[in-house]
Write a protein that holds these residues in place. Structure first.
Motif, PDB file in Angstrom:
ATOM      1  N   ARG A   1       0.980  17.050   4.408  1.00 11.75           N
ATOM      2  CA  ARG A   1       1.222  15.892   5.285  1.00 11.75           C
ATOM      3  C   ARG A   1       2.513  15.157   4.943  1.00 11.75           C
ATOM      4  N   THR A   2       2.796  15.009   3.648  1.00  9.80           N
ATOM      5  CA  THR A   2       3.925  14.144   3.264  1.00  9.80           C
ATOM      6  C   THR A   2       5.128  14.879   2.681  1.00  9.80           C
ATOM      7  N   THR A   3       5.127  16.207   2.728  1.00 12.88           N
ATOM      8  CA  THR A   3       6.315  16.938   2.262  1.00 12.88           C
ATOM      9  C   THR A   3       6.543  18.163   3.166  1.00 12.88           C
ATOM     10  N   ASN A   4       7.595  18.893   2.858  1.00 14.17           N
ATOM     11  CA  ASN A   4       7.880  20.132   3.602  1.00 14.17           C
ATOM     12  C   ASN A   4       7.279  21.348   2.893  1.00 14.17           C
ATOM     13  N   GLY A   5       6.369  21.094   1.946  1.00 19.21           N
ATOM     14  CA  GLY A   5       5.754  22.191   1.192  1.00 19.21           C
ATOM     15  C   GLY A   5       4.340  22.479   1.653  1.00 19.21           C
ATOM     16  N   THR A   6       3.704  23.420   0.976  1.00 22.45           N
ATOM     17  CA  THR A   6       2.298  23.736   1.223  1.00 22.45           C
ATOM     18  C   THR A   6       1.592  23.928  -0.113  1.00 22.45           C
ATOM     19  N   GLY A   7       0.283  23.698  -0.089  1.00 27.83           N
ATOM     20  CA  GLY A   7      -0.511  23.942  -1.296  1.00 27.83           C
ATOM     21  C   GLY A   7      -1.103  22.681  -1.884  1.00 27.83           C
ATOM     22  N   TRP A   8      -1.918  22.904  -2.910  1.00 30.85           N
ATOM     23  CA  TRP A   8      -2.582  21.815  -3.620  1.00 30.85           C
ATOM     24  C   TRP A   8      -1.683  21.302  -4.741  1.00 30.85           C
ATOM     25  N   VAL A   9      -1.711  19.992  -4.946  1.00 34.26           N
ATOM     26  CA  VAL A   9      -0.942  19.376  -6.042  1.00 34.26           C
ATOM     27  C   VAL A   9      -1.310  20.052  -7.366  1.00 34.26           C
TER      28      VAL A   9
ATOM     29  N   GLN B   1       8.881  18.717  -7.379  1.00 37.34           N
ATOM     30  CA  GLN B   1      10.088  17.902  -7.265  1.00 37.34           C
ATOM     31  C   GLN B   1      11.180  18.555  -6.412  1.00 37.34           C
ATOM     32  N   GLN B   2      10.970  19.797  -6.046  1.00 30.79           N
ATOM     33  CA  GLN B   2      11.910  20.450  -5.123  1.00 30.79           C
ATOM     34  C   GLN B   2      11.596  20.097  -3.670  1.00 30.79           C
ATOM     35  N   LEU B   3      10.406  19.532  -3.439  1.00 35.27           N
ATOM     36  CA  LEU B   3       9.977  19.252  -2.073  1.00 35.27           C
ATOM     37  C   LEU B   3      10.637  17.995  -1.508  1.00 35.27           C
ATOM     38  N   ASP B   4      10.855  18.004  -0.207  1.00 40.85           N
ATOM     39  CA  ASP B   4      11.381  16.863   0.530  1.00 40.85           C
ATOM     40  C   ASP B   4      10.178  15.997   0.912  1.00 40.85           C
ATOM     41  N   ALA B   5      10.111  14.796   0.347  1.00 36.16           N
ATOM     42  CA  ALA B   5       8.955  13.922   0.586  1.00 36.16           C
ATOM     43  C   ALA B   5       9.271  12.792   1.557  1.00 36.16           C
ATOM     44  N   GLY B   6      10.394  12.918   2.278  1.00 35.21           N
ATOM     45  CA  GLY B   6      10.784  11.821   3.167  1.00 35.21           C
ATOM     46  C   GLY B   6      11.032  12.176   4.618  1.00 35.21           C
ATOM     47  N   SER B   7      11.475  13.413   4.881  1.00 35.23           N
ATOM     48  CA  SER B   7      11.862  13.788   6.256  1.00 35.23           C
ATOM     49  C   SER B   7      10.713  13.701   7.253  1.00 35.23           C
ATOM     50  N   TRP B   8       9.465  13.912   6.793  1.00 35.74           N
ATOM     51  CA  TRP B   8       8.303  13.800   7.686  1.00 35.74           C
ATOM     52  C   TRP B   8       8.242  12.416   8.313  1.00 35.74           C
ATOM     53  N   PHE B   9       8.762  11.413   7.571  1.00 40.37           N
ATOM     54  CA  PHE B   9       8.736  10.030   8.049  1.00 40.37           C
ATOM     55  C   PHE B   9       9.949   9.747   8.921  1.00 40.37           C
ATOM     56  N   SER B  10      11.111  10.155   8.417  1.00 41.19           N
ATOM     57  CA  SER B  10      12.367   9.992   9.156  1.00 41.19           C
ATOM     58  C   SER B  10      13.439  10.832   8.464  1.00 41.19           C
ATOM     59  N   PRO B  11      14.323  11.478   9.248  1.00 40.93           N
ATOM     60  CA  PRO B  11      15.381  12.314   8.652  1.00 40.93           C
ATOM     61  C   PRO B  11      16.269  11.540   7.671  1.00 40.93           C
ATOM     62  N   SER B  12      16.334  10.216   7.837  1.00 40.16           N
ATOM     63  CA  SER B  12      17.189   9.421   6.944  1.00 40.16           C
ATOM     64  C   SER B  12      16.656   9.358   5.516  1.00 40.16           C
TER      65      SER B  12
ATOM     66  N   HIS C   1       0.832  -1.201   0.000  1.00 42.98           N
ATOM     67  CA  HIS C   1       0.000   0.000   0.000  1.00 42.98           C
ATOM     68  C   HIS C   1       0.869   1.255   0.000  1.00 42.98           C
ATOM     69  N   ARG C   2       0.844   1.987  -1.114  1.00 47.37           N
ATOM     70  CA  ARG C   2       1.711   3.163  -1.305  1.00 47.37           C
ATOM     71  C   ARG C   2       3.183   2.767  -1.148  1.00 47.37           C
ATOM     72  N   GLY C   3       3.479   1.529  -1.547  1.00 48.68           N
ATOM     73  CA  GLY C   3       4.799   0.956  -1.301  1.00 48.68           C
ATOM     74  C   GLY C   3       4.829   0.361   0.090  1.00 48.68           C
ATOM     75  N   SER C   4       6.009   0.169   0.623  1.00 50.04           N
ATOM     76  CA  SER C   4       6.127  -0.362   1.991  1.00 50.04           C
ATOM     77  C   SER C   4       5.940   0.804   2.960  1.00 50.04           C
ATOM     78  N   ALA C   5       4.679   1.265   3.075  1.00 53.41           N
ATOM     79  CA  ALA C   5       4.389   2.513   3.800  1.00 53.41           C
ATOM     80  C   ALA C   5       4.594   2.402   5.308  1.00 53.41           C
ATOM     81  N   GLY C   6       4.644   1.174   5.825  1.00 51.71           N
ATOM     82  CA  GLY C   6       4.891   1.007   7.255  1.00 51.71           C
ATOM     83  C   GLY C   6       6.337   1.275   7.629  1.00 51.71           C
ATOM     84  N   THR C   7       7.242   1.077   6.662  1.00 53.57           N
ATOM     85  CA  THR C   7       8.677   1.173   6.956  1.00 53.57           C
ATOM     86  C   THR C   7       9.391   2.308   6.219  1.00 53.57           C
ATOM     87  N   HIS C   8       8.726   2.895   5.222  1.00 51.00           N
ATOM     88  CA  HIS C   8       9.345   3.921   4.381  1.00 51.00           C
ATOM     89  C   HIS C   8       8.324   5.021   4.073  1.00 51.00           C
TER      90      HIS C   8
END
Length: 246
Positions: free
Chosen positions: A57-65, A74-85, A9-16
């Motif tokens: 919710r899932t990036t460091n940006g704001t606004g509607w897709v 593509q400039q947005l960070d889509a991972g740090s919300w989950f973990s800094p790694s 579901h959305r990839g391995s969403a529990g771990t990534h």
């Protein structure tokens, strides 16, 4: 009995971080049979992979897709919300994911996120990409917007479509057949035995979401469910392996 397939579901969403290439690669590594992801259109009408209609919710940006260009997204960070790694994770384009999928054996479930925002020609744009990568036989298109599935069917009746639904519908395989859809992607709570047994008799695959608890995974596998959609593909794979080895 056919084995119950595992869709991440959305990839391995529990771990990534969900809907990122990191999550998709992790799902493949975990032994998933397929991946489920969500598609919307950018301001410049490029299909991108993201669940929410907004990026908060899932990036460091704001606004509607729909109000952001691909370059902006593509400039947005889509991972740090989950973990800094995962700070290097980005919102992928559907094209990027399809290119990656074409080098694997994975089945791909593309959910069109066009219930709230009615993206113009999203059906046509998604189909063109799927056809471009020659993945017609490995893609399932699902949506809560069933008018959209009818349109997909009119554009290309060869591709499998599946209705998404949250309600306890009676004999939903009949309804699905009526709109040219051949799969049932239902909320876990309504995946009752009557539905699974009746759908199997009608030759209609059932793929409930989101199946994360061990006892639900076990029950659906032992009940002969076609597939499960889970945030934890690695766990599901281990449970299925243990059950088939008994």
């Amino acid at each position: 009995m056919n084995k119950t397939l595992i869709f991440a579901h959305r990839g391995s969403a529990g771990t990534h971080p969900e809907n990122t290439m990191d999550a998709f690669q992790a799902a493949l590594d975990a032994g998933a049979d397929g991946i489920e992801l969500d598609v919307q259109l950018t301001k410049d009408f490029i299909p991108v992979v993201i669940h929410d209609e907004t990026v908060e919710r899932t990036t460091n940006g704001t606004g509607w897709v729909k109000d952001l260009t691909l370059a902006e997204l593509q400039q947005l960070d889509a991972g740090s919300w989950f973990s800094p790694s995962f700070s290097t994770a980005r919102i992928p384009t559907l094209q990027e994911v399809l290119q990656w999928v074409s080098g694997t054996q994975l089945i791909l479930n593309i959910e069109l996120k066009n219930g709230i925002v009615r993206y113009p020609d999203i059906e046509k744009k998604v189909l063109e990409l799927v056809e471009q990568f020659n993945l017609m036989d490995r893609v399932i298109i699902s949506s809560f917007n069933h008018y959209s599935l009818v349109e997909i069917n009119q554009l290309n009746s060869e591709i499998e479509t599946a209705i998404l639904f949250m309600e306890g519908l009676y004999e939903p395989w009949n309804y699905a057949k009526g709109i040219g859809a051949s799969g049932l992607h239902c909320f876990l709570a309504v995946a009752v035995p009557e539905l699974i047994i009746g759908a199997a008799k009608a030759g209609t695959p059932v793929r409930p979401f989101t199946v994360n608890e061990d006892h639900h995974i076990q029950a659906l596998i032992s009940g002969g469910c076609s597939a499960i959609i889970t945030d934890w593909p690695e766990k599901a794979f281990k449970i299925r392996t243990t059950m088939t080895e008994r």
